[in-house]
Design a protein around this motif. Structure first.
Motif, PDB file in Angstrom:
ATOM      1  N   UNK B  58       0.857  -1.198   0.000  1.00 54.67           N
ATOM      2  CA  UNK B  58       0.000   0.000   0.000  1.00 54.67           C
ATOM      3  C   UNK B  58       0.890   1.245   0.000  1.00 54.67           C
ATOM      4  N   UNK B  59       0.476   2.278  -0.758  1.00 53.56           N
ATOM      5  CA  UNK B  59       1.218   3.539  -0.802  1.00 53.56           C
ATOM      6  C   UNK B  59       1.460   4.090   0.608  1.00 53.56           C
ATOM      7  N   UNK B  60       0.490   3.908   1.485  1.00 49.98           N
ATOM      8  CA  UNK B  60       0.626   4.401   2.857  1.00 49.98           C
ATOM      9  C   UNK B  60       1.664   3.632   3.651  1.00 49.98           C
ATOM     10  N   UNK B  63       4.881   4.909   2.497  1.00 48.99           N
ATOM     11  CA  UNK B  63       5.052   6.233   3.108  1.00 48.99           C
ATOM     12  C   UNK B  63       5.425   6.132   4.582  1.00 48.99           C
ATOM     13  N   UNK B  67       8.745   7.697   5.783  1.00 47.78           N
ATOM     14  CA  UNK B  67       8.671   8.797   6.758  1.00 47.78           C
ATOM     15  C   UNK B  67       9.550   8.505   7.971  1.00 47.78           C
ATOM     16  N   UNK B  89       5.254  15.817   4.695  1.00 48.83           N
ATOM     17  CA  UNK B  89       6.061  15.128   3.684  1.00 48.83           C
ATOM     18  C   UNK B  89       5.262  14.955   2.414  1.00 48.83           C
ATOM     19  N   UNK B  90       6.004  14.754   1.325  1.00 49.26           N
ATOM     20  CA  UNK B  90       5.393  14.469   0.029  1.00 49.26           C
ATOM     21  C   UNK B  90       6.077  13.237  -0.538  1.00 49.26           C
ATOM     22  N   UNK B  91       5.290  12.347  -1.116  1.00 48.70           N
ATOM     23  CA  UNK B  91       5.853  11.124  -1.685  1.00 48.70           C
ATOM     24  C   UNK B  91       5.316  10.894  -3.090  1.00 48.70           C
ATOM     25  N   UNK B  92       6.209  10.556  -4.015  1.00 43.09           N
ATOM     26  CA  UNK B  92       5.851  10.118  -5.370  1.00 43.09           C
ATOM     27  C   UNK B  92       5.923   8.603  -5.412  1.00 43.09           C
ATOM     28  N   UNK B  93       4.875   7.962  -5.906  1.00 41.77           N
ATOM     29  CA  UNK B  93       4.899   6.519  -6.125  1.00 41.77           C
ATOM     30  C   UNK B  93       5.330   6.309  -7.572  1.00 41.77           C
ATOM     31  N   UNK B  94       6.582   5.955  -7.766  1.00 40.15           N
ATOM     32  CA  UNK B  94       7.191   5.924  -9.103  1.00 40.15           C
ATOM     33  C   UNK B  94       6.825   4.682  -9.895  1.00 40.15           C
ATOM     34  N   UNK B 119      15.340  13.947   2.351  1.00 39.87           N
ATOM     35  CA  UNK B 119      14.862  13.273   1.158  1.00 39.87           C
ATOM     36  C   UNK B 119      14.778  11.790   1.506  1.00 39.87           C
ATOM     37  N   UNK B 135       9.938   8.184  -4.118  1.00 38.69           N
ATOM     38  CA  UNK B 135      10.887   9.215  -3.694  1.00 38.69           C
ATOM     39  C   UNK B 135      10.076  10.347  -3.093  1.00 38.69           C
ATOM     40  N   UNK B 137      10.219  14.118  -0.216  1.00 38.69           N
ATOM     41  CA  UNK B 137      10.912  15.043   0.672  1.00 38.69           C
ATOM     42  C   UNK B 137      10.040  15.341   1.878  1.00 38.69           C
ATOM     43  N   UNK B 138      10.679  15.863   2.925  1.00 36.53           N
ATOM     44  CA  UNK B 138      10.043  15.908   4.239  1.00 36.53           C
ATOM     45  C   UNK B 138      10.606  17.069   5.055  1.00 36.53           C
TER      46      UNK B 138
END
Lengths: 151, 151, 151, 151
Positions: B58-60, B63, B67, B89-94, B119, B135, B137-138
């Motif tokens: 899961x993306x969470x 994260x 985090x 924070x921000x997260x990209x699911x690549x 990062x 990837x 940043x936070x």
């Protein structure tokens, strides 16, 4: 995005079926509370298994529930054969997530053919008081006709 | 931020002690792999309990681990009596986090008195192949002398 | 993404032509410095017209140059008939952008058919010293065959 | 944050004075439209000097105006001797910023002693129709008693 707008036929059943397949939701103890077109609400009672080092809900747990709330808010507006994936999200932790219960709500800001943008918010309830503990935004992608990513 | 720079005395023990207090890490099955000044690595084997609706991590969950990796990367550089909280924070699911094992690494970009920016990156290992799946940043906040938030 | 990888034929000329059409770049005084496959650099000398209230480069000006650096980094890898649009970006202001010159570099992290993810960084030069003043990430969309959005 | 709440004495004059010192606002042609406690609105008529390569408002221009709207929304609630700096922001470009005029509004979500979180939105007006073209969130820092950063 008005939560009273009519969603695609069967949106609630599809959303509930997809949520039931997220192993992490059961593992955390999260439940799907409200499902309206463009708006979804998820609740999660506190347990020590969900904590960060000071005993509050971990930022990642807040993010997990918020990401699912936003993701399913978008999903309610998708056509029947589409799957949903999170492209990215950002979350602000506005206050310590110190409470007995966490509630997260996701809401569609813009629903597009390929990309959907949602906003999510989370609150903690403690001794009858509700605190706004997180807010954020999210980009979702609608995937149509890809094996393995329906729902 | 060079991972070979010397951290404050006792930084590794403090980081490991704080990690051990995060109930969610044990509940997910995550382990603290590397702890260097300004850089922390966490690993998490796959289980169905960690999945989203298609069976991937899961993306969470990605994260949550990312985090903590970033948060502890910042924490390694904090003075002894300081606690750490994630501001945002921000997260990209690549890529789909489809694998047997997830590895997340956090690294300090800028360490300040009040705010620290990190990062983080995450990878999934599957059949001997590693895929860069996230990837982000936070922003972290250092809290000094506040009851209940040491560590 | 290796900056030495070979880009699509004509990528540099297309990137320079598109940059020349951005009215804001000339209005700010920004110049395209480096164009490599997956990596672009833009420079901007300081003028009082670019300031925020304390006399530093405005955060939005830093963001404008960083967004174009990232956007064109992605664009260098696009096919010939594709246009580029920014879906979203996030920027951290790591230090006051107090300097005589701003330099921003964008770099592709993941290049996909529809979506591309980039990282950008910015520095200010002052009295011979370079300060890392911003970092961020960005999602781009590749648009193919839409009238008015080529380049 | 209710926009009708009473702000600190003199907040509007301080906000207008600080805005007048931002060289970039005059250079773009932006004007401060509304100043209420916790909410600020800025407008910007279109000119070719503000464009990206397809002739729309550049994403960075939208971000510049949105960042100032959010920054001043936070600033209205700060004590008299405090300065404001943007820590980070994220912006979603929801639609092409194709219009005769851009309007951005910033609003405080949480106002703290050190950090303030705002939300901002932007719209373009074209031929009498308004389109929601951007939304985002922002972290601000309040700086008290630092030389050179008052206002």
């Amino acid at each position: 995005m008005s939560p009273t707008a009519q969603g695609p036929a069967g949106f609630e059943a599809r959303t509930r079926a997809s949520f039931a397949k997220q192993g992490i939701m059961a593992h955390l103890g999260a439940t799907l509370e409200g499902v309206a077109p463009g708006r979804v609400e998820i609740a999660l009672p506190y347990r020590p298994e969900l904590s960060q080092q000071h005993g509050f809900f971990h930022a990642g747990v807040v993010a997990t529930v918020a990401d699912s709330a936003g993701g399913y808010a978008g999903f309610t507006l998708f056509p029947e054969d589409a799957g949903v994936l999170t492209v990215e999200f950002k979350i602000h932790l506005l206050a310590a997530a110190d409470g007995e219960r966490l509630v997260a709500a996701g809401e569609v800001i813009r629903s597009g053919r390929t990309l959907t943008v949602c906003r999510f918010d989370a609150w903690v309830d403690k001794a009858g008081q509700r605190t706004h503990c997180a807010t954020g935004t999210q980009t979702l992608m609608s995937l149509i006709g890809r094996a393995g990513v329906k729902g």
